[in-house]
Design an enzyme around this catalytic site. Structure first.
Site, PDB file in Angstrom:
ATOM      1  N   GLU A 113       0.826  -1.208   0.000  1.00 12.09           N
ATOM      2  CA  GLU A 113       0.000   0.000   0.000  1.00 12.09           C
ATOM      3  C   GLU A 113       0.862   1.260   0.000  1.00 12.09           C
ATOM      4  O   GLU A 113       0.495   2.267  -0.627  1.00 12.09           O
ATOM      5  CB  GLU A 113      -0.958  -0.032   1.193  1.00 12.09           C
ATOM      6  CG  GLU A 113      -2.034  -1.098   1.031  1.00 12.09           C
ATOM      7  CD  GLU A 113      -2.874  -1.312   2.271  1.00 12.09           C
ATOM      8  OE1 GLU A 113      -4.092  -1.117   2.203  1.00 12.09           O
ATOM      9  OE2 GLU A 113      -2.309  -1.688   3.324  1.00 12.09           O
ATOM     10  N   GLU A 133      -3.758  -9.633   3.591  1.00 12.63           N
ATOM     11  CA  GLU A 133      -4.527  -9.407   4.818  1.00 12.63           C
ATOM     12  C   GLU A 133      -5.636 -10.432   5.052  1.00 12.63           C
ATOM     13  O   GLU A 133      -5.853 -10.868   6.199  1.00 12.63           O
ATOM     14  CB  GLU A 133      -5.106  -7.980   4.814  1.00 12.63           C
ATOM     15  CG  GLU A 133      -4.102  -6.889   5.114  1.00 12.63           C
ATOM     16  CD  GLU A 133      -3.368  -6.393   3.875  1.00 12.63           C
ATOM     17  OE1 GLU A 133      -2.669  -5.376   3.967  1.00 12.63           O
ATOM     18  OE2 GLU A 133      -3.495  -7.032   2.799  1.00 12.63           O
TER      19      GLU A 133
END
Length: 260
Positions: A113, A133
């Site tokens: 990210e 995740e």
């Protein structure tokens, strides 16, 4: 060259370029709460420094950034990040100065990210990217779920996000979220890109970044009309550099940018 005094990151200033290195190699540069705050402070300083025009973000050792420090979270540390986002960058929407990611190794979760939040991504051929995740009961809440579809398209992004699959640097180049792949250390190539940016007017670069990112969220007609009133665009149009560029072109000489 000046260095910042931090525990979990190092910051050096190389003329007009700030190089920010995440420095927790034994944790694969995963960010704990203190590292998040240090990175937020470093990006605050970069944004406020008129003498710094480009930033490069990289990692020490074999990893770029392994994301959140899950050991801290398991111990009750939670998912707290600064108001400016993961690593002080993913939620920093008012930064018009360019940021280059020099991805030297694994960029996992929040590390991916961070790379997606940068404007240009130069990656080592050995780098790996993933948003894993869901494999640990979480989701890519630092912009991954929003930025990856914008970068590669919805279906290809879904295939990565719903599986947590790892992607090589060269596949990232094919998908479109990596700009350049190099053998070995990507930092020299990132510095070369920074040098190309520095050959341009810094105010023009900032106006361009601002207009491009704002234009992604509105219809084309609206973006064309509103760009004249964007803050960075207004500053560029009223600047000394806007006069210096044409003058240098007419005189057949290199422009001398001041950022004013």
């Amino acid at each position: 060259m000046q260095a910042g005094a931090y525990e979990f990151i190092t910051v050096t200033r190389e003329d007009r370029v700030t190089v920010l290195t995440i420095n927790r190699p034994t944790a694969y540069n995963a960010l704990n709460a203190a590292a998040h705050e240090e990175m937020a402070a470093a990006f605050d300083a970069f944004a406020a420094d008129d003498d710094q025009w480009v930033a490069i973000l990289t990692g020490a050792g074999r990893a770029f950034c392994a994301g959140h420090d899950l050991k801290q979270q398991a111990a009750g540390g939670g998912l707290v990040t600064p108001t400016s986002g993961f690593g002080g960058l993913t939620g920093r929407f008012d930064l018009t100065k360019p940021v280059i990611a020099a991805v030297n190794g694994a960029a996992m979760g929040g590390g991916f990210e961070l790379a997606l939040a940068c404007d240009i991504v130069v990656a080592s051929a050995a780098a790996l990217f993933a948003l894993p995740e869901p494999k640990v009961g979480l989701a890519a809440l630092a912009g991954g779920m929003q930025r990856l579809p914008r970068a590669v398209g919805l279906k290809r992004a879904m295939a990565l996000m719903l599986t947590g699959r790892r992607v090589s640097a060269r596949e990232g180049l094919d998908l479109g979220f990596v700009t350049e792949v190099v053998d070995g250390d990507p930092l020299p190539a990132a510095r070369a890109v920074a040098a190309e940016i520095l050959a341009c007017s810094p105010l023009s670069v900032r106006a361009t970044k601002e207009a491009v990112l704002r234009g992604l969220t509105v219809p084309l007609e609206q973006a064309l009309a509103e760009q004249w009133d964007y803050p960075a665009m207004r500053r560029m149009l009223a600047s000394d550099d806007a006069a210096e560029g044409p003058a240098a072109f007419a005189a057949k000489r290199a422009p001398v940018w001041t950022g004013r």
